[in-house]
Each structure stands twice: as structure tokens, then as C-alpha cells.
Design a protein around this motif. Structure first.
Motif, PDB file in Angstrom:
ATOM      1  N   SER A  21     -12.003  20.927 -12.525  1.00  0.00           N
ATOM      2  CA  SER A  21     -12.524  22.208 -12.012  1.00  0.00           C
ATOM      3  C   SER A  21     -11.434  23.265 -12.065  1.00  0.00           C
ATOM      4  O   SER A  21     -11.453  24.220 -11.300  1.00  0.00           O
ATOM      5  CB  SER A  21     -13.067  22.044 -10.584  1.00  0.00           C
ATOM      6  N   ILE A  41     -17.705  26.493 -12.015  1.00  0.00           N
ATOM      7  CA  ILE A  41     -16.986  26.617 -10.735  1.00  0.00           C
ATOM      8  C   ILE A  41     -15.478  26.773 -10.944  1.00  0.00           C
ATOM      9  O   ILE A  41     -14.729  26.897  -9.987  1.00  0.00           O
ATOM     10  CB  ILE A  41     -17.288  25.444  -9.786  1.00  0.00           C
ATOM     11  N   TYR A  61     -13.660  34.793  -5.594  1.00  0.00           N
ATOM     12  CA  TYR A  61     -14.186  33.534  -6.125  1.00  0.00           C
ATOM     13  C   TYR A  61     -15.680  33.399  -5.813  1.00  0.00           C
ATOM     14  O   TYR A  61     -16.473  32.999  -6.662  1.00  0.00           O
ATOM     15  CB  TYR A  61     -13.386  32.358  -5.560  1.00  0.00           C
ATOM     16  N   ARG A  62     -16.070  33.781  -4.610  1.00  0.00           N
ATOM     17  CA  ARG A  62     -17.492  33.742  -4.243  1.00  0.00           C
ATOM     18  C   ARG A  62     -18.309  34.710  -5.108  1.00  0.00           C
ATOM     19  O   ARG A  62     -19.458  34.401  -5.448  1.00  0.00           O
ATOM     20  CB  ARG A  62     -17.685  34.059  -2.762  1.00  0.00           C
ATOM     21  N   LEU A  65     -18.935  32.778  -8.225  1.00  0.00           N
ATOM     22  CA  LEU A  65     -19.959  31.756  -8.012  1.00  0.00           C
ATOM     23  C   LEU A  65     -21.342  32.382  -7.894  1.00  0.00           C
ATOM     24  O   LEU A  65     -22.304  31.911  -8.522  1.00  0.00           O
ATOM     25  CB  LEU A  65     -19.644  30.940  -6.754  1.00  0.00           C
ATOM     26  N   ILE A  73     -25.246  26.588 -11.522  1.00  0.00           N
ATOM     27  CA  ILE A  73     -24.171  25.679 -11.097  1.00  0.00           C
ATOM     28  C   ILE A  73     -24.743  24.298 -10.803  1.00  0.00           C
ATOM     29  O   ILE A  73     -24.192  23.278 -11.233  1.00  0.00           O
ATOM     30  CB  ILE A  73     -23.408  26.269  -9.893  1.00  0.00           C
ATOM     31  N   HIS A 105      -9.307  26.467  -4.243  1.00  0.00           N
ATOM     32  CA  HIS A 105     -10.674  26.870  -4.577  1.00  0.00           C
ATOM     33  C   HIS A 105     -11.670  25.755  -4.325  1.00  0.00           C
ATOM     34  O   HIS A 105     -12.837  26.012  -4.065  1.00  0.00           O
ATOM     35  CB  HIS A 105     -10.760  27.369  -6.032  1.00  0.00           C
ATOM     36  N   ARG A 106     -11.239  24.497  -4.376  1.00  0.00           N
ATOM     37  CA  ARG A 106     -12.205  23.413  -4.182  1.00  0.00           C
ATOM     38  C   ARG A 106     -12.776  23.413  -2.770  1.00  0.00           C
ATOM     39  O   ARG A 106     -13.950  23.122  -2.582  1.00  0.00           O
ATOM     40  CB  ARG A 106     -11.610  22.056  -4.554  1.00  0.00           C
ATOM     41  N   PHE A 109     -15.176  26.334  -2.690  1.00  0.00           N
ATOM     42  CA  PHE A 109     -16.425  25.946  -3.339  1.00  0.00           C
ATOM     43  C   PHE A 109     -17.254  25.073  -2.400  1.00  0.00           C
ATOM     44  O   PHE A 109     -18.477  25.257  -2.297  1.00  0.00           O
ATOM     45  CB  PHE A 109     -16.170  25.209  -4.659  1.00  0.00           C
ATOM     46  N   TRP A 112     -19.021  27.244   0.072  1.00  0.00           N
ATOM     47  CA  TRP A 112     -20.097  27.987  -0.591  1.00  0.00           C
ATOM     48  C   TRP A 112     -21.277  27.064  -0.873  1.00  0.00           C
ATOM     49  O   TRP A 112     -22.426  27.414  -0.632  1.00  0.00           O
ATOM     50  CB  TRP A 112     -19.556  28.615  -1.884  1.00  0.00           C
ATOM     51  N   TRP A 113     -21.003  25.866  -1.402  1.00  0.00           N
ATOM     52  CA  TRP A 113     -22.053  24.901  -1.720  1.00  0.00           C
ATOM     53  C   TRP A 113     -22.843  24.534  -0.456  1.00  0.00           C
ATOM     54  O   TRP A 113     -24.075  24.464  -0.486  1.00  0.00           O
ATOM     55  CB  TRP A 113     -21.427  23.662  -2.351  1.00  0.00           C
TER      56      TRP A 113
END
Length: 136
Positions: A21, A41, A61-62, A65, A73, A105-106, A109, A112-113
Motif C-alpha cells: 500500500s 489506497i 489523504y482522505r 480516498l 476501493i 497512512h495505514r 485508511f 476512513w474504512w
């Protein structure tokens, strides 16, 4: 779909299918083969080069996404899962989270997920040390 996150360095094959990623591959030999790349991502090189503080980075980053959208995604990740016989996808990056002040970032993410799908993504690598509870 079963998702988790970890660092390249802490990953073991028992965790699931190792999925890149990151904008670049590791610059050292891995003891395993990568099972795919979650391109939607992956932060852009421009975002990485901006050297932003965590909150500004997460905002940008959002936006990335959201621009791709949850449906695209999800479809990309579902395709990676299908190619790996439904194994847990372990989204890999470089940053160890147990170092004070580190972020990645993970984890952004994963937040966000969760907001988009109500599905949690577990972290399999080292986590920040939790301060002991106060006695007072």
C-alpha cells in the motif's frame, strides 16, 4: 472481506496475503512475495513529498480516498482477496507505530474504512505503548 495492516518488517505469512500500500517497493529483500498492490489506497508521491503534519496529511489523504470512492476501493480490494483465495489482506507500509510520534497512512485508511463500511481493520504490527493508568 478480512483486512488488516502491518509493516513490511513485522509481517509474517501466517498473517495473510501481503499487499503493498506504498508508493514504492521496499528497498531491501523481503522474506516473502507480495501478493498484490492496493493502488487506490496508496498515497501519491506528491502527498508524500509535501511533508505535512499528521492532521493536514490525513485531510489530504482522505480527499484522495474520497475521490476514488468507497465502491472502487472496495472492488479493488475484493479483487485482490479473490486472487488470493479469500485470504486476509494485510496492507503493508514502512512506518512502525511503536515509536513515539510515528503515524502512518495505514491507520488513517483504517479509520476512513471504518467510517465508510462499519468494518474495523486490525493492526498486526507493534502499537504505541500505552501509558500506565493514573493512580490518582
Amino acid at each position: 472481506m478480512d483486512l488488516a495492516t502491518c509493516t513490511y518488517q513485522e509481517f509474517t505469512l501466517s498473517m495473510g496475503a501481503p499487499i503493498r500500500s506504498t508508493a514504492g517497493n521496499p528497498r531491501w529483500p523481503l522474506g516473502y512475495q507480495l501478493a498484490g498492490h492496493a493502488q487506490l489506497i496508496t498515497p501519491t508521491r506528491d502527498l508524500l513529498a509535501a511533508n505535512l503534519p499528521e492532521d493536514a496529511y490525513e485531510f489530504s489523504y482522505r480527499r484522495l480516498l474520497n475521490g476514488h470512492g468507497i465502491d472502487r476501493i472496495h472492488a479493488e480490494l475484493a479483487g485482490l482477496a479473490a486472487r488470493n483465495s479469500g485470504a486476509r489482506l494485510v496492507l503493508l507500509c514502512f512506518d512502525k507505530l511503536d515509536k513515539p510520534g510515528n503515524w502512518c497512512h495505514r491507520t488513517q485508511f483504517a479509520r476512513w474504512w471504518l467510517e465508510q463500511t462499519c468494518e474495523e481493520i486490525s493492526e498486526l504490527g507493534a502499537r504505541p505503548a500505552t501509558p500506565p493508568p493514573s493512580l490518582f
